[in-house]
Design an enzyme around this catalytic site. Structure first.
Site, PDB file in Angstrom:
ATOM      1  N   HIS A 106       7.385  -7.761  -4.631  1.00  0.00           N
ATOM      2  CA  HIS A 106       5.916  -8.126  -4.997  1.00  0.00           C
ATOM      3  C   HIS A 106       6.139  -9.564  -5.812  1.00  0.00           C
ATOM      4  CE1 HIS A 106       3.677  -4.435  -3.643  1.00  0.00           C
ATOM      5  NE2 HIS A 106       5.098  -3.929  -3.687  1.00  0.00           N
ATOM      6  N   GLU A 117       3.693 -10.869  -6.985  1.00  0.00           N
ATOM      7  CA  GLU A 117       2.493 -11.262  -7.713  1.00  0.00           C
ATOM      8  C   GLU A 117       2.508 -10.532  -9.273  1.00  0.00           C
ATOM      9  OE1 GLU A 117       2.823  -9.231  -5.170  1.00  0.00           O
ATOM     10  OE2 GLU A 117       1.873  -7.169  -5.255  1.00  0.00           O
ATOM     11  N   GLY A 121       0.902  -1.360   0.129  1.00  0.00           N
ATOM     12  CA  GLY A 121       0.021  -0.005   0.056  1.00  0.00           C
ATOM     13  C   GLY A 121       0.813   1.138  -0.047  1.00  0.00           C
ATOM     14  N   CYS A 175       5.119  -6.348   1.348  1.00  0.00           N
ATOM     15  CA  CYS A 175       5.571  -4.621   1.267  1.00  0.00           C
ATOM     16  C   CYS A 175       5.035  -4.130   2.458  1.00  0.00           C
ATOM     17  CB  CYS A 175       5.297  -4.246   0.060  1.00  0.00           C
ATOM     18  SG  CYS A 175       6.049  -2.634  -0.312  1.00  0.00           S
ATOM     19  N   TYR A 176       4.156  -3.237   2.331  1.00  0.00           N
ATOM     20  CA  TYR A 176       3.598  -2.586   3.532  1.00  0.00           C
ATOM     21  C   TYR A 176       3.060  -3.839   4.415  1.00  0.00           C
ATOM     22  CZ  TYR A 176       0.118   0.227   6.224  1.00  0.00           C
ATOM     23  OH  TYR A 176      -0.343   0.913   7.274  1.00  0.00           O
ATOM     24  N   ASP A 229     -19.547 -11.347 -21.095  1.00  0.00           N
ATOM     25  CA  ASP A 229     -19.657 -11.480 -19.895  1.00  0.00           C
ATOM     26  C   ASP A 229     -21.448 -11.304 -19.633  1.00  0.00           C
ATOM     27  OD1 ASP A 229     -17.170 -11.009 -19.764  1.00  0.00           O
ATOM     28  OD2 ASP A 229     -17.303  -8.885 -19.777  1.00  0.00           O
ATOM     29  N   SER A 230     -22.041 -10.461 -20.333  1.00  0.00           N
ATOM     30  CA  SER A 230     -23.263 -10.621 -20.151  1.00  0.00           C
ATOM     31  C   SER A 230     -24.257 -11.692 -20.874  1.00  0.00           C
ATOM     32  CB  SER A 230     -23.886  -9.019 -20.770  1.00  0.00           C
ATOM     33  OG  SER A 230     -23.539  -8.831 -22.066  1.00  0.00           O
ATOM     34  N   SER A 231     -23.630 -12.183 -22.014  1.00  0.00           N
ATOM     35  CA  SER A 231     -24.307 -13.314 -22.603  1.00  0.00           C
ATOM     36  C   SER A 231     -23.995 -14.690 -21.727  1.00  0.00           C
ATOM     37  CB  SER A 231     -23.378 -13.721 -23.847  1.00  0.00           C
ATOM     38  OG  SER A 231     -23.537 -12.376 -24.795  1.00  0.00           O
ATOM     39  N   LYS A 247     -11.933 -12.045 -16.708  1.00  0.00           N
ATOM     40  CA  LYS A 247     -12.668 -12.480 -17.976  1.00  0.00           C
ATOM     41  C   LYS A 247     -12.289 -13.946 -18.372  1.00  0.00           C
ATOM     42  CE  LYS A 247     -13.413  -9.477 -21.281  1.00  0.00           C
ATOM     43  NZ  LYS A 247     -15.091  -9.231 -21.521  1.00  0.00           N
ATOM     44  N   SER A 255     -24.930  -6.757 -23.735  1.00  0.00           N
ATOM     45  CA  SER A 255     -24.208  -6.009 -24.564  1.00  0.00           C
ATOM     46  C   SER A 255     -23.887  -6.710 -25.718  1.00  0.00           C
ATOM     47  CB  SER A 255     -22.989  -5.445 -23.973  1.00  0.00           C
ATOM     48  OG  SER A 255     -22.224  -6.529 -23.472  1.00  0.00           O
ATOM     49  N   GLY A 256     -23.872  -8.160 -25.720  1.00  0.00           N
ATOM     50  CA  GLY A 256     -23.442  -8.960 -26.705  1.00  0.00           C
ATOM     51  C   GLY A 256     -21.963  -9.519 -26.479  1.00  0.00           C
ATOM     52  N   GLY A 257     -21.522  -9.179 -25.451  1.00  0.00           N
ATOM     53  CA  GLY A 257     -20.085  -9.366 -25.238  1.00  0.00           C
ATOM     54  C   GLY A 257     -20.175 -10.686 -24.242  1.00  0.00           C
TER      55      GLY A 257
END
Ligand code: XMP
Length: 507
Positions: free
Chosen positions: A166, A168, A52, A79-80, A225-227, A363, A221-223
């Site tokens: 880090h 990650e 952080g 780290c922090y 995620d929403s599909s 995603k 939206s046709g993408g």
């Protein structure tokens, strides 16, 4: 069982979550100040304290609920987080006077966190301005770097660890192995699979909708995620209406394609044509954030109107993903980058409860769910497309003429990628219409045409991205096709900037 990551505002916190999930352990991110009750709700097997921007030496420096230590869980401080642990257990932290930022090399690593590391490449990524000066009683240093005599620590009973670097980020070359070692030492079960995610989502959706009795209005939206969300609701038998808004900022034939894809899957789909409304609301607006706000506002208004006609609905469901949440709202102490309209722009009195089952997913995880649910490949592998659509790919003011030009250019680029078998090799490809015009020559005539940019990137989750090394021959053909078919475009350029420092979209 989960790994709870307490977020103290590091820009890398979400990457920790990703890496842990890539190692097949379930991880959740909670605010650094989450109470023990909130933490316990996630059935934690181990805890990670993130980095952080604050200094533990600062008055009022953020800290976890003190009762966290009564849970007696294995803890990794990064780290922090490490500095907090060291100070909490009686060690001493001092400011280094400068910010150590960038690559460093670990030397003399020892202890369970570093088991199995292959010698030679212990490059790590540092970003800190405080350092451990004295260890708590009984703790020991387990690694050092040239500039940092205590770069990793471990408690006497080896239930708590700290690392100054880090693990990650990709710049820490064996970082994932260090995280895997922590999971092993903490006995975290590595059984997190897409099947688990699906089960958990189904029960969450069923519970929140009261077994499907509370009706859901869904924005599609046709993408992917929403599909996927529409398909999930359909398969689970949740009573829903999926509304697709044609805001006039879509790609060529997009509305028809979405209808043809979703209706056969049994999704209860209603399309709304609202192009005029959006395009006139956007007239005269050039500022990207302003565009997003206007589109967000109109979007909600259209939804309200549709909901009144089709409703009543209890929930508004959206395929919001984790990076949208993070990049819009920012976590505590981190900066907001773009206000993605499906997250930031919602008014408090929206009138629906929000249902966003994917808000903790990336995603690629949604794509895995989509495969389990049987979403057709072409929808599953569709490139992401931003909610505000082509509006944020026209730099400056949006006019029907510019929309027409961009739509055609986009269609040429995307269909060329598909024809060349390159579409699935890039995360996202797009065209950007700039307001800049440049001089060209066609036949014997001077032509003054727009500059169009092609952009294609590779990425895992959209949070960082590299520009795609598309073959020159291919780019050559695309540029030729575009300038041949769209006389208003005089010049085509290829964007060779990665994210960071650029973003994927130009606005
Ligand atoms: P950036 O441009 O921030 O994009 O690097 C990361 C990903 O997010 C998409 N994006 C958006 N999606 N509303 C959305 O729904 C938005 O306002 C928005 N802005 C960017 C972008 O296409 C990329 O996939």
């Amino acid at each position: 069982m989960s790994v709870v990551i307490l977020d103290f505002g590091s820009q890398y916190t979400r990457l920790i979550a990703r890496r842990i999930r890539e190692l097949h352990a379930y991880s959740v991110i909670l605010p650094g100040r989450a109470t023990v009750e909130e933490i316990s709700r996630h059935n934690p097997q181990a805890v990670i304290l993130s980095g952080g921007p604050a200094s533990v030496l600062q008055p009022g420096a953020p800290q976890p609920d003190e009762r966290l230590f009564d849970l007696n869980l294995p803890i990794l401080g990064i780290c922090y987080g490490m500095q907090y642990l060291v100070r909490r257990f009686g060690g001493r932290i001092t400011p280094t006077g400068t910010r150590e930022y960038g690559r460093a090399h670990l030397i003399q690593c020892d202890g369970p966190l570093f088991g199995g590391l292959e010698g030679g490449d212990l490059q790590v990524w540092m970003s800190h301005s405080d350092a451990v000066a004295d260890l708590p009683l009984g703790w020991r240093g387990t690694a050092r770097t040239e500039g940092n005599p205590i770069a990793a620590v471990e408690s006497p009973d080896k239930r708590m660890f700290g690392i100054q670097f880090h693990p990650e980020v990709a710049h820490t070359l064996q970082g994932k192995l260090i995280l895997a070692n922590f999971l092993r030492v903490a006995s975290v079960p590595l059984d997190w699979t897409p099947e688990h995610t699906l089960e958990r989502l189904i029960s969450e959706v069923q519970e929140r909708t009261d077994g499907g009795r509370k009706r859901v209005l869904l924005a599609v939206s046709g993408g992917v995620d929403s599909s996927t969300l529409a398909l999930l609701l359909t398969r689970v038998g949740i009573e829903h209406t999926a509304v697709f808004v044609d805001h006039g900022l879509l790609r060529l034939n997009e509305r028809e394609e979405v209808e043809q894809a979703l209706l056969p899957l049994g999704v209860n789909l209603v399309s709304v044509g609202a192009s005029k409304r959006f395009v006139s609301a956007l007239a005269g607006i050039s500022d990207p954030e302003e565009k997003r706000k206007v589109i967000g506002r109109e979007f909600i208004a259209v939804f309200r109107e549709k909901a009144l006609k089709l409703g009543p609905f209890h929930f508004l469901a959206q395929g919001t993903l984790y990076p949208d949440v993070i990049e819009s709202a920012g976590s505590e102490g981190s900066a907001s980058i773009k206000s993605h309209h499906n997250v930031g722009g919602l008014p408090d009195d929206i009138g629906f409860e929000l249902l966003e089952p994917f808000r903790y997913l990336f995603k690629d995880e949604v794509r895995e769910l989509a495969a389990l649910l049987g979403l057709p490949e072409e929808l599953r592998m569709r490139h992401p497309f931003p909610g505000p659509g082509l509006a944020i790919r026209i730099i400056g003011e949006i006019t029907p003429e510019r929309l027409g030009i961009l739509r055609e250019a986009d269609s040429i680029f995307i269909s060329s990628l598909k024809e060349a078998g390159l579409y699935n090799q890039v995360w996202q490809a797009l065209t950007v219409l700039t307001p800049v015009r440049s001089v060209g020559v066609v036949g014997d005539e001077r032509r003054y045409g727009y500059i169009l940019a092609l952009r294609a990137v590779t990425s895992v989750d959209g949070m960082t991205a590299d520009w795609s090394r598309l073959p020159h021959e291919f780019l050559d053909q695309v540029a030729a096709r575009i300038t041949r078919n769209i006389p208003q475009i005089g010049r085509v350029v290829y964007d060779i900037t990665s994210k960071p420092p650029a973003t994927i979209e130009w606005e």
